[in-house]
Write a protein that holds these residues in place. Sequence first.
Motif, PDB file in Angstrom:
ATOM      1  N   LYS A   2      -7.543  -0.860  -3.205  1.00  0.00           N
ATOM      2  CA  LYS A   2      -7.051   0.436  -2.756  1.00  0.00           C
ATOM      3  C   LYS A   2      -7.364   1.555  -3.753  1.00  0.00           C
ATOM      4  O   LYS A   2      -7.717   2.671  -3.355  1.00  0.00           O
ATOM      5  CB  LYS A   2      -5.535   0.352  -2.531  1.00  0.00           C
ATOM      6  CG  LYS A   2      -4.897   1.645  -2.056  1.00  0.00           C
ATOM      7  CD  LYS A   2      -3.415   1.468  -1.786  1.00  0.00           C
ATOM      8  CE  LYS A   2      -2.781   2.768  -1.312  1.00  0.00           C
ATOM      9  NZ  LYS A   2      -3.396   3.266  -0.060  1.00  0.00           N
ATOM     10  N   GLN A  49      -5.267  -6.607  -3.920  1.00  0.00           N
ATOM     11  CA  GLN A  49      -4.983  -5.579  -2.911  1.00  0.00           C
ATOM     12  C   GLN A  49      -4.897  -4.201  -3.543  1.00  0.00           C
ATOM     13  O   GLN A  49      -5.439  -3.219  -3.002  1.00  0.00           O
ATOM     14  CB  GLN A  49      -3.671  -5.920  -2.195  1.00  0.00           C
ATOM     15  CG  GLN A  49      -3.328  -4.943  -1.067  1.00  0.00           C
ATOM     16  CD  GLN A  49      -2.136  -5.416  -0.243  1.00  0.00           C
ATOM     17  OE1 GLN A  49      -1.932  -6.620  -0.070  1.00  0.00           O
ATOM     18  NE2 GLN A  49      -1.354  -4.482   0.275  1.00  0.00           N
ATOM     19  N   ASP A  91       0.824  -1.210   0.000  1.00  0.00           N
ATOM     20  CA  ASP A  91       0.000   0.000   0.000  1.00  0.00           C
ATOM     21  C   ASP A  91       0.860   1.263   0.000  1.00  0.00           C
ATOM     22  O   ASP A  91       0.569   2.233  -0.715  1.00  0.00           O
ATOM     23  CB  ASP A  91      -0.928   0.017   1.214  1.00  0.00           C
ATOM     24  CG  ASP A  91      -2.132  -0.901   1.043  1.00  0.00           C
ATOM     25  OD1 ASP A  91      -2.227  -1.561  -0.003  1.00  0.00           O
ATOM     26  OD2 ASP A  91      -2.971  -0.962   1.971  1.00  0.00           O
TER      27      ASP A  91
END
Length: 324
Positions: free
Chosen positions: A108, A104, A61
Amino acid sequence: MADFKRHRRLRNSPVMRSFVKETILKTDDLVYPLFVVEGDNDRNEVSSMPGVFQISLDHLDKEIDELLSLGIPSVLLFGVPLDKDETGSGAYDQEGIVQKAIRQIKQKTSDLLIIADTCLCEYTSHGHCGVIHNGDVDNDASLPLHVKTAISQAEAGADIIAPSNMMDGFVAEIRKGLDEAGFENVPVMSYAVKYASAFYGPFRDAADSTPQFGDRKTYQMDPANRLEAMREAQSDIEEGADFLIVKPALSYMDIIRDVRNSHQVPVVAYNVSGEYSMVKAASINGWIDEKAIVLEKLTSMKRAGADIIITYFAKDVAKWLREE
């Protein structure tokens, strides 16, 4: 008055030079390769690629936030699994490292194009890009595994499938497989012209994909050949490729130009690991101006005909272009 041309008239000031500049390098042109590894709290610098890291998903992230802040529009994902086997099953595992990374990133943000490298070499115990029979890669037996990999990546949310294995018929089979699985709108960015190059050495450190025997010369191209590149590119276009990659870039500018002149699809130059590491090493030793060298090099790739550049310098270039 002298009877000759005054070409320097168009070079006499920075604003004049900018006004007549023919080739413009932009952050929008860049793709950043990203190596994701299985494990926890891993951020391992690649010894032969200063500034490039293998990262675990708990660091992903933060990495994506940095890329978004720099305006870099796309990543090319490579996976480094903990376990490998003869058929590279981790490449097409729905819970594989790349599939997890894709999901993922998609959770995001939708502002980053995800290109999934579609190959088996990082996942096979022997380090080759397909199934081994009689000491060599079996072309036709390998194709179904590449198709399974592409479909699993598309199911995870990949925006673009980028098959890099150089098997004959790989684009046709992957295109057919994606269409039959309901992913007819997912484009294929083919490593159409991929040479058996000495410039790949540092990448194999990053991706842990060094062949355990032999080499890849039976499926990657001979660096001496130019016409063969045109045949490879034409086949991939006929089989449904939406983008054509030329890899490596720096020693193959003539091939980039040939492909650009022959085809109307976007052409992608891969500024590979060896090209990166040589510049980094020279810069660390104070022998060159890294910024000037890199910007000149990438601009020359665009001038040769590339629309898109895959480069490990993407973050640096994005920062430098903001300064100008």
